[in-house]
Scaffold this motif. Structure first.
Motif, PDB file in Angstrom:
ATOM      1  N   ALA A 120       0.653  -1.059  -0.115  1.00 14.95           N
ATOM      2  CA  ALA A 120      -0.039  -0.101  -0.128  1.00 14.95           C
ATOM      3  C   ALA A 120       0.864   1.437   0.072  1.00 14.95           C
ATOM      4  CB  ALA A 120      -0.867  -0.035   1.308  1.00 14.95           C
ATOM      5  N   THR A 121       2.223   1.054   0.409  1.00 18.76           N
ATOM      6  CA  THR A 121       3.047   2.555   0.381  1.00 18.76           C
ATOM      7  C   THR A 121       3.648   2.551  -0.769  1.00 18.76           C
ATOM      8  OG1 THR A 121       5.047   0.991   0.943  1.00 18.76           O
ATOM      9  CG2 THR A 121       3.525   1.632   2.799  1.00 18.76           C
ATOM     10  N   LEU A 122       3.060   1.965  -2.070  1.00 14.66           N
ATOM     11  CA  LEU A 122       3.836   1.836  -3.339  1.00 14.66           C
ATOM     12  C   LEU A 122       2.925   2.649  -4.125  1.00 14.66           C
ATOM     13  CD1 LEU A 122       5.560  -1.463  -3.588  1.00 14.66           C
ATOM     14  CD2 LEU A 122       6.595   0.667  -3.024  1.00 14.66           C
ATOM     15  N   LYS A 123       3.436   3.420  -5.275  1.00 13.85           N
ATOM     16  CA  LYS A 123       2.499   3.937  -6.292  1.00 13.85           C
ATOM     17  C   LYS A 123       1.903   2.933  -7.289  1.00 13.85           C
ATOM     18  CE  LYS A 123       5.527   7.237  -7.095  1.00 13.85           C
ATOM     19  NZ  LYS A 123       6.074   8.495  -7.782  1.00 13.85           N
ATOM     20  N   PRO A 124       0.753   2.592  -7.523  1.00 17.60           N
ATOM     21  CA  PRO A 124       0.513   1.853  -8.324  1.00 17.60           C
ATOM     22  C   PRO A 124       0.653   2.390  -9.803  1.00 17.60           C
ATOM     23  CG  PRO A 124      -1.492   2.759  -7.583  1.00 17.60           C
ATOM     24  CD  PRO A 124      -0.235   3.086  -6.642  1.00 17.60           C
ATOM     25  N   SER A 125       0.677   1.596 -10.906  1.00 23.23           N
ATOM     26  CA  SER A 125       0.965   2.052 -12.168  1.00 23.23           C
ATOM     27  C   SER A 125       0.186   1.125 -13.238  1.00 23.23           C
ATOM     28  CB  SER A 125       2.473   1.510 -12.484  1.00 23.23           C
ATOM     29  OG  SER A 125       2.888   1.878 -13.850  1.00 23.23           O
ATOM     30  N   HIS A 126       0.091   1.967 -14.131  1.00 26.12           N
ATOM     31  CA  HIS A 126      -0.798   1.219 -15.309  1.00 26.12           C
ATOM     32  C   HIS A 126       0.111   0.532 -16.428  1.00 26.12           C
ATOM     33  CE1 HIS A 126      -4.684   2.992 -14.237  1.00 26.12           C
ATOM     34  NE2 HIS A 126      -4.079   4.184 -14.237  1.00 26.12           N
ATOM     35  N   ASP A 127       1.482   0.455 -15.985  1.00 27.51           N
ATOM     36  CA  ASP A 127       2.551   0.097 -17.003  1.00 27.51           C
ATOM     37  C   ASP A 127       3.026  -1.416 -16.520  1.00 27.51           C
ATOM     38  OD1 ASP A 127       1.986   2.475 -18.469  1.00 27.51           O
ATOM     39  OD2 ASP A 127       3.337   3.452 -17.191  1.00 27.51           O
ATOM     40  N   GLY A 128       2.473  -2.007 -15.602  1.00 28.48           N
ATOM     41  CA  GLY A 128       2.908  -3.375 -15.311  1.00 28.48           C
ATOM     42  C   GLY A 128       3.456  -3.537 -14.034  1.00 28.48           C
ATOM     43  N   PRO A 129       3.943  -4.434 -13.254  1.00 23.78           N
ATOM     44  CA  PRO A 129       4.102  -4.243 -11.988  1.00 23.78           C
ATOM     45  C   PRO A 129       5.397  -3.620 -11.447  1.00 23.78           C
ATOM     46  CG  PRO A 129       4.600  -6.689 -13.356  1.00 23.78           C
ATOM     47  CD  PRO A 129       4.334  -5.680 -14.240  1.00 23.78           C
ATOM     48  N   VAL A 130       4.915  -3.101 -10.103  1.00 22.33           N
ATOM     49  CA  VAL A 130       5.604  -2.283  -9.272  1.00 22.33           C
ATOM     50  C   VAL A 130       6.601  -2.772  -8.746  1.00 22.33           C
ATOM     51  CG1 VAL A 130       5.443  -0.477  -7.550  1.00 22.33           C
ATOM     52  CG2 VAL A 130       3.722  -0.510  -9.829  1.00 22.33           C
ATOM     53  N   ASP A 131       7.940  -2.223  -8.548  1.00 27.03           N
ATOM     54  CA  ASP A 131       8.579  -2.699  -7.291  1.00 27.03           C
ATOM     55  C   ASP A 131       9.037  -1.716  -6.145  1.00 27.03           C
ATOM     56  OD1 ASP A 131      10.545  -0.995  -8.173  1.00 27.03           O
ATOM     57  OD2 ASP A 131      11.833  -2.339  -9.665  1.00 27.03           O
ATOM     58  N   GLU A 132      10.011  -2.064  -5.547  1.00 26.64           N
ATOM     59  CA  GLU A 132      10.320  -1.133  -4.124  1.00 26.64           C
ATOM     60  C   GLU A 132      10.652   0.283  -4.611  1.00 26.64           C
ATOM     61  OE1 GLU A 132      10.936  -5.579  -3.029  1.00 26.64           O
ATOM     62  OE2 GLU A 132      11.287  -4.360  -4.746  1.00 26.64           O
ATOM     63  N   ARG A 133      11.024   0.504  -5.909  1.00 25.20           N
ATOM     64  CA  ARG A 133      11.232   1.802  -6.169  1.00 25.20           C
ATOM     65  C   ARG A 133      10.443   2.790  -6.286  1.00 25.20           C
ATOM     66  NH1 ARG A 133      14.882  -0.163 -11.314  1.00 25.20           N
ATOM     67  NH2 ARG A 133      13.016  -1.347 -11.369  1.00 25.20           N
ATOM     68  N   HIS A 134       9.231   2.360  -6.331  1.00 30.11           N
ATOM     69  CA  HIS A 134       8.034   3.160  -6.652  1.00 30.11           C
ATOM     70  C   HIS A 134       7.274   3.876  -5.193  1.00 30.11           C
ATOM     71  CE1 HIS A 134       8.657   1.176 -10.454  1.00 30.11           C
ATOM     72  NE2 HIS A 134       7.638   1.910 -11.036  1.00 30.11           N
ATOM     73  N   ALA A 135       8.090   4.406  -4.303  1.00 37.68           N
ATOM     74  CA  ALA A 135       7.575   4.676  -3.080  1.00 37.68           C
ATOM     75  C   ALA A 135       6.599   5.940  -3.271  1.00 37.68           C
ATOM     76  CB  ALA A 135       8.757   4.888  -2.177  1.00 37.68           C
ATOM     77  N   ALA A 136       5.552   5.880  -2.437  1.00 37.12           N
ATOM     78  CA  ALA A 136       4.750   6.905  -2.631  1.00 37.12           C
ATOM     79  C   ALA A 136       4.969   8.030  -1.499  1.00 37.12           C
ATOM     80  CB  ALA A 136       3.054   6.319  -2.594  1.00 37.12           C
ATOM     81  N   ALA A 137       4.205   9.023  -1.731  1.00 35.09           N
ATOM     82  CA  ALA A 137       4.272  10.093  -0.721  1.00 35.09           C
ATOM     83  C   ALA A 137       2.744  10.121  -0.105  1.00 35.09           C
ATOM     84  CB  ALA A 137       4.593  11.490  -1.439  1.00 35.09           C
ATOM     85  N   PRO A 138       2.663  10.774   1.158  1.00 39.27           N
ATOM     86  CA  PRO A 138       1.443  10.361   1.771  1.00 39.27           C
ATOM     87  C   PRO A 138       0.157  10.911   0.973  1.00 39.27           C
ATOM     88  CG  PRO A 138       3.129  11.425   3.219  1.00 39.27           C
ATOM     89  CD  PRO A 138       3.667  11.205   2.025  1.00 39.27           C
ATOM     90  N   ASP A 139       0.550  12.081   0.086  1.00 45.69           N
ATOM     91  CA  ASP A 139      -0.565  12.712  -0.645  1.00 45.69           C
ATOM     92  C   ASP A 139      -0.768  11.798  -1.919  1.00 45.69           C
ATOM     93  OD1 ASP A 139       1.571  13.412  -2.138  1.00 45.69           O
ATOM     94  OD2 ASP A 139       1.101  15.369  -2.032  1.00 45.69           O
ATOM     95  N   GLU A 140       0.155  10.958  -2.231  1.00 45.99           N
ATOM     96  CA  GLU A 140      -0.147  10.219  -3.406  1.00 45.99           C
ATOM     97  C   GLU A 140      -0.942   8.712  -3.089  1.00 45.99           C
ATOM     98  OE1 GLU A 140       3.347  11.268  -6.267  1.00 45.99           O
ATOM     99  OE2 GLU A 140       3.953   9.733  -4.434  1.00 45.99           O
ATOM    100  N   ALA A 141      -1.181   8.403  -1.738  1.00 44.25           N
ATOM    101  CA  ALA A 141      -1.820   7.215  -1.217  1.00 44.25           C
ATOM    102  C   ALA A 141      -3.307   7.379  -1.479  1.00 44.25           C
ATOM    103  CB  ALA A 141      -1.612   6.981   0.060  1.00 44.25           C
ATOM    104  N   VAL A 142      -4.088   6.413  -1.746  1.00 41.03           N
ATOM    105  CA  VAL A 142      -5.502   6.512  -1.954  1.00 41.03           C
ATOM    106  C   VAL A 142      -6.228   5.904  -0.663  1.00 41.03           C
ATOM    107  CG1 VAL A 142      -7.456   5.522  -3.386  1.00 41.03           C
ATOM    108  CG2 VAL A 142      -5.468   6.005  -4.333  1.00 41.03           C
ATOM    109  N   GLY A 143      -6.831   6.843   0.047  1.00 39.81           N
ATOM    110  CA  GLY A 143      -7.458   6.382   1.301  1.00 39.81           C
ATOM    111  C   GLY A 143      -6.709   6.407   2.339  1.00 39.81           C
TER     112      GLY A 143
END
Length: 334
Positions: A120-143
């Protein structure tokens, strides 16, 4: 493990992942102590393989008592709700409990910590599987739940960098399997689908992993993980329609065929949440945040954990089967 007979404290042992972690540790020869709140359900504790102590992860004094003599900590407990009448309560609970637990562990001189975060702490993507490099900022998290896990994970990372906290971070994807007592949101989907109550679905996807593989990944992170690093503990990427079809196959039902557009579901989700506020229920099946999240395919890569930890996961169909068998035994599936 050279210190396999040492004392390890596990928080959240009455829950789904925490109970699996505690059992995995006991099987490896650890002396297990489980922290449980006085109000926690006891279904997963009947055959607990160790000592149970009552306390609250938000209370410094009870954490200090629970950590007495423990050289290792698994902080698995979390407020895992995708909806609450006051969403910020979820954020406060997860941030405050994580800070309290980590500071107590520092004060107790714990030598090694595995902190259970989430994809849940990672930014989802429409371009394929996400790895640990895709860390989300709090304002990018849904919910609220995802935001709570982001701020808690960032706190642990700051404590590693600034205070030398000896923590490794693991990020489970979507665990399924036995002992899902609440059940979790995904477990609830399995139960509803197996009971023939999900005739339609939205176009979405998720990463399914057996809860016991997640638990094994926790132990690998303890043994081989690098301090301050994050490791995704996932399984296989699965479309929601395929997941529902597999559930139907295993229970002998017809697979749902109707794919719903999201737009008309938003008023229904709003009404569902409003009804829960009115009646005091805390578990709406359809929420605004779940609809927003469903726009993404929650696909993730465990390549880093596989390469560095030796992590692996079994096929997702077997995990579905184990979940169905447990839910049947628990009387949740007719």
């Amino acid at each position: 493990m050279s210190d396999s007979r040492g004392l390890v404290l596990v928080t959240g042992v009455s829950g789904f992942v925490g109970s699996a972690v505690a059992r995995a540790l006991a099987a490896e020869g650890w002396q297990v102590r489980g922290l449980v709140r006085a109000t926690s359900p006891r279904a997963n504790l009947a055959d607990f393989p160790g000592e149970l102590v009552e306390g609250d992860a938000r209370d410094a004094a009870s954490m200090a008592r629970a950590l007495t003599g423990a050289g290792t900590l698994f902080h698995v407990a979390a407020d895992y709700r995708l909806w609450a009448p006051d969403p910020e309560e979820i954020v406060r609970n997860n941030l405050n409990s994580t800070g309290t637990v980590m500071r107590a562990a520092q004060a107790a001189g714990v030598g090694r910590i595995v902190y259970t975060s989430s994809v849940a702490t990672l930014k989802p993507s429409h371009d394929g599987p996400v790895d640990e490099r895709h860390a989300a900022a709090p304002d990018e998290a849904v919910g609220a739940y995802k935001r709570s896990k982001v701020v808690a994970e960032r706190l642990v990372e700051r404590m590693v960098t600034e205070e030398g906290l000896p923590a490794v971070i693991v990020q489970p994807s979507t665990p399924i399997g036995p002992r899902d007592v609440k059940p979790t949101p995904t477990g609830r989907v399995i139960v509803e689908a197996a009971n023939g109550k999900m005739p339609a679905f939205v176009d979405s996807g998720l990463n399914l992993v057996h809860v016991d593989d997640v638990a094994a990944g926790h132990l690998l992170a303890l043994a081989r993980g690098r301090i301050g690093e994050r490791y995704i503990l996932g399984g296989e990427d699965v479309m929601l329609g395929d997941m529902l079809a597999e559930i139907a196959r295993q229970v002998g039902r017809k697979a749902p065929k109707v794919r719903l557009p999201r737009g008309p579901l938003y008023p229904l989700a709003w009404a569902n949440e409003a009804l829960c506020r009115l009646t005091g229920r805390s578990d709406p099946f359809l929420t605004l945040d779940s609809l927003r999240m469903s726009r993404y395919r929650m696909f993730f890569s465990s390549a880093k954990a596989e390469a560095e930890l030796g992590y692996s996961a079994r096929p997702w169909q077997g995990a579905i089967g184990d979940a169905i068998a447990w839910f049947r035994q628990a009387g949740m599936i007719r």
